[in-house]
Write an enzyme that holds these catalytic residues in place. Structure first.
Site, short mmCIF file in Angstrom:
data_model
loop_
_atom_site.label_atom_id
_atom_site.label_comp_id
_atom_site.label_asym_id
_atom_site.label_seq_id
_atom_site.Cartn_x
_atom_site.Cartn_y
_atom_site.Cartn_z
N ALA A 78 -10.59 -2.24 -2.85
CA ALA A 78 -10.67 -3.56 -3.47
C ALA A 78 -11.99 -3.70 -4.21
O ALA A 78 -12.03 -4.19 -5.35
CB ALA A 78 -10.55 -4.65 -2.40
N PRO A 113 -9.87 3.11 2.95
CA PRO A 113 -9.57 1.78 3.52
C PRO A 113 -9.61 0.71 2.43
O PRO A 113 -10.26 0.86 1.40
CB PRO A 113 -10.68 1.58 4.55
CG PRO A 113 -11.05 2.95 4.96
CD PRO A 113 -10.89 3.80 3.73
N ARG A 114 -8.92 -0.39 2.73
CA ARG A 114 -8.67 -1.40 1.70
C ARG A 114 -9.92 -2.00 1.11
O ARG A 114 -9.97 -2.30 -0.09
CB ARG A 114 -7.81 -2.51 2.30
CG ARG A 114 -6.43 -2.04 2.57
CD ARG A 114 -5.59 -3.12 3.18
NE ARG A 114 -4.23 -2.60 3.34
CZ ARG A 114 -3.29 -3.19 4.05
NH1 ARG A 114 -3.56 -4.32 4.67
NH2 ARG A 114 -2.10 -2.65 4.14
N ASP A 115 -10.93 -2.22 1.96
CA ASP A 115 -12.13 -2.87 1.44
C ASP A 115 -12.76 -2.03 0.34
O ASP A 115 -13.21 -2.55 -0.68
CB ASP A 115 -13.13 -3.16 2.57
CG ASP A 115 -13.39 -1.93 3.43
OD1 ASP A 115 -12.49 -1.09 3.56
OD2 ASP A 115 -14.49 -1.81 4.00
N GLU A 125 0.82 -1.20 0.00
CA GLU A 125 0.00 0.00 0.00
C GLU A 125 0.86 1.26 0.00
O GLU A 125 0.41 2.33 -0.38
CB GLU A 125 -0.90 -0.03 1.25
CG GLU A 125 -1.89 1.08 1.31
CD GLU A 125 -2.98 0.80 2.35
OE1 GLU A 125 -3.25 -0.38 2.64
OE2 GLU A 125 -3.55 1.76 2.86
#
Ligand SMILES: Cc1cc2nc3c(=O)[nH]c(=O)nc-3n(C[C@H](O)[C@H](O)[C@H](O)COP(=O)(O)OP(=O)(O)OC[C@H]3O[C@@H](n4cnc5c(N)ncnc54)[C@H](O)[C@@H]3O)c2cc1C
Ligand code: SF4
Ligand code: SF4
Ligand code: FES
Ligand code: FES
Lengths: 256, 240, 694
Positions: C326, C321-323, C266
């Site tokens: 993605a 944030p990653r979610d 990241e």
């Protein structure tokens, strides 16, 4: 590009002996030697022993010798070989074989223990450490080491001479001595420990004849010889042989 | 470099240097002096017109004066970290190449006499600084003509200049130099100037092998050039 | 009686990653004789792969940072499903844990004034990640490893024995936690090298085994991540929570196929990398969810300004944030705007000079150059989501890291659940390892110290025999049960290849319980899993016990299957989308679901009583009474529950025949002073009105 069938020779055996086994195995675009070993496991040799973890050159587990060259299998692309070429994979030679490509690397863990650890400076609390970037950079280079032990495996001092193992720590751990000696806050000297001198007296620095094979095989591209071993030799010279330093310290001592 | 190439290269130079060192002739062609013969420390030297011609050894020395000074560069190069690597690998096969078995039953590296003497490289480095200084002086003298008047330049001047530049680069790129300049320091941040110098020297050190070979060749070439001119085989082209 | 090697320690730590090593250091410093067990060589645990950094609010890069801000970010990242007490402890203690590393010799990158440099990361309001280039995990694990060595050196100086008080058993796998009644009595395992079996008697066991990623096909995780600790805890009678939450890291490599899934840190985005689709559009601006609207830039200019001047600009949406990221990538690819190999483009070459890139992201540069022939200083990378981190795990007491319900069992690191809620922020794992690793070691030591030798639990022989039989089962004959026995209920019971089973499992999880989930797909997944479980009982291996990877995998299958089943069950049950759990058929986040933890347990645990988990096999389908969630469990367990019954002919039928059940549990209400750290408006997005008014 497409897939093709490659000819592999893999050393199979254990402490009691063994030999090269032949395999014909499929190879696809973009694969590395470790992929092929895994394919062998999944299709032809379920019990073929091999170490690996990250598959990205970060953990230093998959060291072996590919066509006689010490390498990380996960970072050796199949595209460096021609399709006709036989690819031979053997375990690291310097360490006793356990099984197939897995060797007993305990030599390294023993040597690691013999290097006295970082000595924290007295009177500096955690959180109060101040170090300049340029002061930590040298040691940081050595801390990139992923402990693949390829340098230890390649160094002729122990590769060809088992009898030198007790006296010689090998490039990885001489470099560890250098790392600590260059650490801006290591207080070994205050604790009465001369790291550079101990490199020569206890870790066998003198055995190294700076022929640089460790540097050549290091997958992290660490300049082991130029930046760790030679400077360590120079530091040992400082302690033991340099006339000007000797004179200088005499004069300074008188001045005090 | 393949070990064979290294071995052949070194052998060629040693043969040439031995011949020239013992020759005791054709080493001076005013205003040029062969780097093999400078400084000249015996009184059996040819007169060098303000050159590094100091008969410290007096007249009892009957052999070639080159032998007196060549020990310094020889010692410097013999104990040089790069040349050590080159001849350990190329000549002594220890190891012949990485991951190739070495043919010796026993190996003790540089832990005992005589190889423990390799640690003297630092002394030779200091002496090499002196030698390089003298050769610089010689190169500067190349700006005089054969009668000692300033304002001359010939091909020989260029040859000597190129040689001394390479000698300096080689000497400065020495690992001992890198150590003395800054490598020995614990805190670069407290010595900004030495840190900067250490960085520069480090850049050169990374090319130490290249400099070792090019300065070796340039010394040979400079000597040979003086030989040619002094033996009359070649006339020094003069620019002004 | 089985012939096993036997040792005794005060504390056994299973796992030598960041959490395990930190726990071991603490336990040893508290005077306990401590053993560390790990599957790989010492120093190779998964932690070594962590790249970006350790989150700790030291405030070196931005003086406004403090634990409260870090706490807030963590709770937001986890969509308030985090156990607030863990998030609080974590935020408060992380700086001390990082500074402590320096006293053990760690060398982080520095700021101008000589302090630890901190970098930006997704979801963190300020630059907060202490780092060393992009090899922070290596620094962390090496430092802990060297600290262990230094403790051993102390012991050597004192007693002449390096390993007298602290020993690392490397390349050993634990297959069972042993018990005596309720309490933990030790561990059972095998030495990978020789195949010998061993038992370590110890009153306190710390699980620090990391994650479960190897159940998925595309993953950044290594072979070690077979969910062992999760399964060990289940089998020992401890519950797991939050198993539906799996983090898919937005940026894994997508090409070449053999490296698909390998992580692209990241930090690439933190240091200026931008995401583009095949049309060259920076698509992330279209995916900022409402809850984050105020915090993220709306235009490229604003986003670009942030790198130089974060005070007056909002952060670029690449750092969501990653979610979120993605899912966005997933949608772009689905909409046909993906890159040639089915990802999107991540470009840092237009933002940083080649020298900068090589200095800040050396291992990424190396990785792409070596593995994909891509020079990231000149061209974009192709990236796509990859299974990365398990938020769920052992249900622990926040302060002590003690597993609930099993005295003597502790868990820390990725194997523990609760800390990260529904989604972990980058960098919060390494700090989690240190904070809770230390706590686990501390309280395990306290617990063990409170039990003098005569009072210590001891594992009975029959339990050890059962564990041994289970471990040797894949060799068929050796296990004494004749290999693929008819009792397995399988018709034409063919011998199974563990590698094939593993691949099928990975495919099932990837396709049916992956990043975007649907109810019917997960029901299918559960059926597949049940079948696989039956087939896995017939997994047979060739060769002998010495370093035999086929055998190792056959044993790991039990764990992967158990854990996968928990994941699928919980994911099916939670009919909302939150963090690492996205339901296509339930796209919204539902505030009432926030109050609920899904707890996964071994089915039939109660009937099995308190002995070892050994006796649980026949009861797979018998646990219908544990609450709303179990309806699913029952369904799923149906077909293979029967198999379990008929297969339960001897002691070796343990484990693989066991199945899991699910129940709902309300979350502890968040402490008011912590709630006060947020604006009421923001809380309204997560908490129900009743909770807020209470
Ligand atoms: C590529 C990558 C990059 C990451 N980058 C970051 C980052 O920048 N910042 C961050 O905070 N987090 C990051 N993470 C996440 C973080 O690295 C992991 O969550 C964390 O390292 C897990 O540590 P751990 O101590 O729980 O377990 P691990 O380090 O995985 O250790 C597990 C240990 O348990 C042992 N073990 C497992 N099963 C058994 C068994 N049955 N018997 C005996 N031993 C066993 C293993 O051998 C190993 O020693 C990253 C993860 C990955 C994959
Ligand atoms: S340089 Fe020294 S340590 Fe390195 S391989 Fe050569 S002899 Fe061994
Ligand atoms: S120094 Fe290089 S070759 Fe040696 S162990 Fe470390 S990474 Fe491997
Ligand atoms: S598998 Fe980690 S370095 Fe090759
Ligand atoms: S001259 Fe080569 S290292 Fe000193």
């Amino acid at each position: 590009m497409s897939s093709y069938t490659a000819h592999f020779k893999v050393w199979r055996g254990d402490a009691d002996g063994g030999g090269l086994a032949d395999y014909q195995v499929e190879v696809n675009d973009g694969e590395v030697v470790l992929d092929i070993i895994h394919r062998l496991q999944a299709t032809q040799a379920a019990d073929l022993a091999v170490r690996w973890n990250c598959k990205a050159g970060k953990c230093g587990s998959c060291s072996a010798e590919v066509n006689g060259r010490p390498r990380l299998m996960c970072m050796t692309r199949m595209s460096v070989f021609s399709r006709e070429e036989t690819v031979t994979v053997t375990p690291m030679r310097t360490f006793p074989v356990i099984r197939d490509l897995v060797t007993d690397v305990s030599f390294n863990y023993t040597k690691a223990r013999e290097v006295p650890a970082f000595v924290p400076p007295q009177g500096v609390a955690a959180g109060e450490y101040r170090m300049a970037q340029q002061d930590v950079e040298r040691s940081q280079e050595f801390r990139k080491c992923i402990e693949c032990f390829l340098c230890q495996n390649t160094c002729h001092v122990v590769r060809d001479h088992d009898e030198n193992k007790p006296a010689f720590s090998g490039p990885r751990f001489l470099m560890r001595v250098a790392e600590l000696d260059m650490h801006p806050l290591d207080a070994a000297a205050e604790a009465g420990l001369d790291r550079a001198a101990s490199a020569q007296d206890e870790h066998g620095l003198g055995y190294c004849n700076i022929t640089k094979c460790c540097t050549e095989v290091c997958p992290e591209g660490i300049h082991i010889t130029d930046n760790a071993l030679i400077p360590l030799k120079e530091r040992a010279v400082d302690r033991k042989y340099d006339p000007l330093v000797w004179l200088g310290s005499k004069i300074r001592r008188r001045g005090q | 470099m393949p070990p064979l190439v290294t071995a052949v290269g070194l052998a060629l130079f040693v043969t040439y240097a031995t011949w020239r060192a013992f020759a005791n002739s054709h080493y001076y062609a005013a205003p040029y002096v062969s780097p093999f013969y400078s400084p000249c420390l015996a009184s059996n030297c040819q007169d060098m017109k303000g050159g590094a011609d100091w008969p410290l050894f007096g007249s009892w020395w009957g052999l070639s004066p080159a032998l007196l000074v060549l020990v310094f560069p020889l010692g410097f190069r013999l104990t040089c970290y790069y040349y050590r690597k080159a001849y350990y690998r190329g000549i002594w096969s220890s190891p012949p190449a990485c991951a190739v078995a070495e043919p010796h039953a026993k190996y003790t590296g540089e832990t005992r006499f005589p190889l423990i003497l390799q640690n003297s490289h630092r002394y030779f480095f200091y002496l090499a600084l002196v030698v390089a200084g003298i050769l610089t002086y010689d190169a500067v003298l190349g700006f005089r003509d054969e009668h000692g008047n300033w304002g001359h330049m010939g091909l020989g001047t260029l040859v000597l200049l190129a040689n001394i530049a390479l000698i300096w680069a080689y000497t400065v790129s020495c690992h001992s130099c890198r150590h003395v300049i800054g490598g020995k320091l614990r805190h670069f941040s407290r010595h900004p100037v030495r840190y900067r110098l250490w960085g520069w020297v480090g850049t050169l050190t990374a090319r130490h092998m290249l400099l070792a070979w090019s300065s070796l060749i340039s010394v040979g070439v400079a000597d040979f050039y003086v030989y040619l001119v002094s033996s009359g085989a070649f006339d020094d082209p003069r620019f002004f | 009686m089985t012939n096993v090697e036997r040792h005794a320690y005060d504390v056994v730590v299973v796992g030598a990653g960041g959490a395990g090593l930190r726990a071991a250091i603490e336990a040893r410093e508290r005077g306990m004789r401590t053993a560390v067990i790990c599957k790989s060589l010492f120093g190779k645990a998964h932690t070594v792969m962590a790249e970006g950094g350790i989150a700790a609010s030291m405030g070196n890069a931005n003086g406004h940072d403090n634990w409260q801000v870090h706490f807030r970010d963590t709770m937001r990242g986890g969509k308030f499903l985090n156990h607030w007490r863990m998030a609080e402890l974590h935020a408060k203690e992380a700086p001390d844990r990082v500074w402590e590393l320096e006293t053990w010799g760690a060398l982080f990158d520095r700021t101008k004034d000589g302090r630890i440099s901190q970098r930006n990361f997704g979801g963190h309001e300020y630059p907060r990640l202490a780092h060393v280039g992009d090899r922070t995990g290596l620094e962390l694990i090496r430092t802990l490893q060297q600290k262990i060595v230094s403790l051993q050196q102390e012991d050597h100086a004192e007693t002449g024995d390096y390993e007298g008080r602290l020993k690392v058993f490397q390349e050993c796998t634990v297959t069972r936690v042993l018990k005596d009644g309720d309490r933990v009595a030790g561990v059972f395992g095998y030495v990978r090298e020789s195949g010998r079996l061993f038992v370590i008697d110890a009153p306190a066991v710390v699980l620090a085994t990391g994650g479960i990623g190897k159940s998925f096909k595309v993953t950044s995780n290594s072979w070690e991540y077979t969910g062992d600790g999760h399964a060990l805890a289940l089998l020992a009678g401890a519950p797991l929570i939050n198993m539906e939450f799996i983090q898919f890291h937005p940026t894994g490599m997508v090409w070449p196929p053999s490296v698909k899934g390998i992580l692209v840190t990241e930090s690439v985005r933190g240091d200026g990398g931008v995401l583009r689709n095949s049309e060259g559009k920076r698509f992330m601006f279209g995916y900022v969810p409402d809850v984050f609207k105020e915090k993220y830039a709306q235009s490229e200019e604003e986003a670009d300004g942030w790198y130089a001047d974060p005070e007056t600009h909002r952060r670029p949406p690449e750092l969501l944030p990653r979610d979120e990221v993605a899912r966005a990538i997933n949608s772009e690819v689905k909409a046909g705007r993906g890159s040639p190999h089915g990802g999107v483009f991540l470009d840092v070459s237009t933002r940083l000079s080649p020298e900068e890139i090589k200095r800040r992201l050396p291992s990424m540069h190396h990785q792409f150059k070596e593995l994909a022939d891509v020079d990231i200083t000149a061209e974009p990378m192709e990236v796509g989501p990859t299974c990365h981190y398990m938020m769920g795990g052992v249900d622990v007491e926040p302060d002590t890291a003690a597993a609930r319900g099993v005295p003597g069992l502790f868990a820390a690191g990725e194997v523990a659940g609760g800390m990260h809620g529904s989604n972990r922020l980058g960098g919060n794992s390494l700090s989690d390892l240190l904070v809770f690793g230390r706590r686990a070691g501390l309280f395990a030591a306290e617990y063990a110290a409170g039990l003098p030798a005569p009072e210590r639990p001891a594992a009975g022989e029959e339990q050890i025999d059962e564990a041994a039989a289970e471990a040797l089962r894949p060799f068929g004959a050796e296990a004494g049960d004749g290999g693929p026995d008819a009792g397995d209920g399988g018709s034409g019971a063919a011998v199974e290849n563990p590698y094939t089973l593993h691949q099928e499992l990975q495919q099932v999880m990837n396709d049916l319980v992956g990043i975007i989930r649907r109810g019917p797909e997960m029901e299918r997944a559960l059926q597949h899993l049940a079948e696989l479980r039956v087939r896995s009982r017939r997994a047979l291996v060739e060769g002998h016990r010495q370093f035999n990877p086929g055998w190792h995998l056959a044993l790991d299958l039990r764990n992967m299957l158990l854990v996968s089943e928990c994941v699928a069950l919980a994911a099916l049950e939670r009919t909302e989308s939150r963090g690492g759990h996205t339901r296509d058929d339930h796209p919204g986040m539902d505030r009432t679901w926030r109050k609920v933890n899904l707890v996964c347990e071994l089915a039939g645990k109660d009937e099995a009583g308190h002995g070892t988990a050994a006796a649980t096999a026949p009861t797979a389908a018998g646990d219908a009474a544990a609450g709303p969630g179990t309806a699913r469990a029952e369904d799923a367990a149906g077909p293979d529950g029967a198999a379990g019954m008929s297969g339960a002919s001897g002691p070796v039928s343990t484990g693989t025949a066991a199945s899991v059940s699910l129940r709902r549990r309300p979350m502890d209400p968040i402490r008011p002073d912590l709630l006060d750290l947020f604006e009421r408006d923001e809380l309204l997005k997560y908490l129900t009105d009743e909770e807020l008014d209470a």
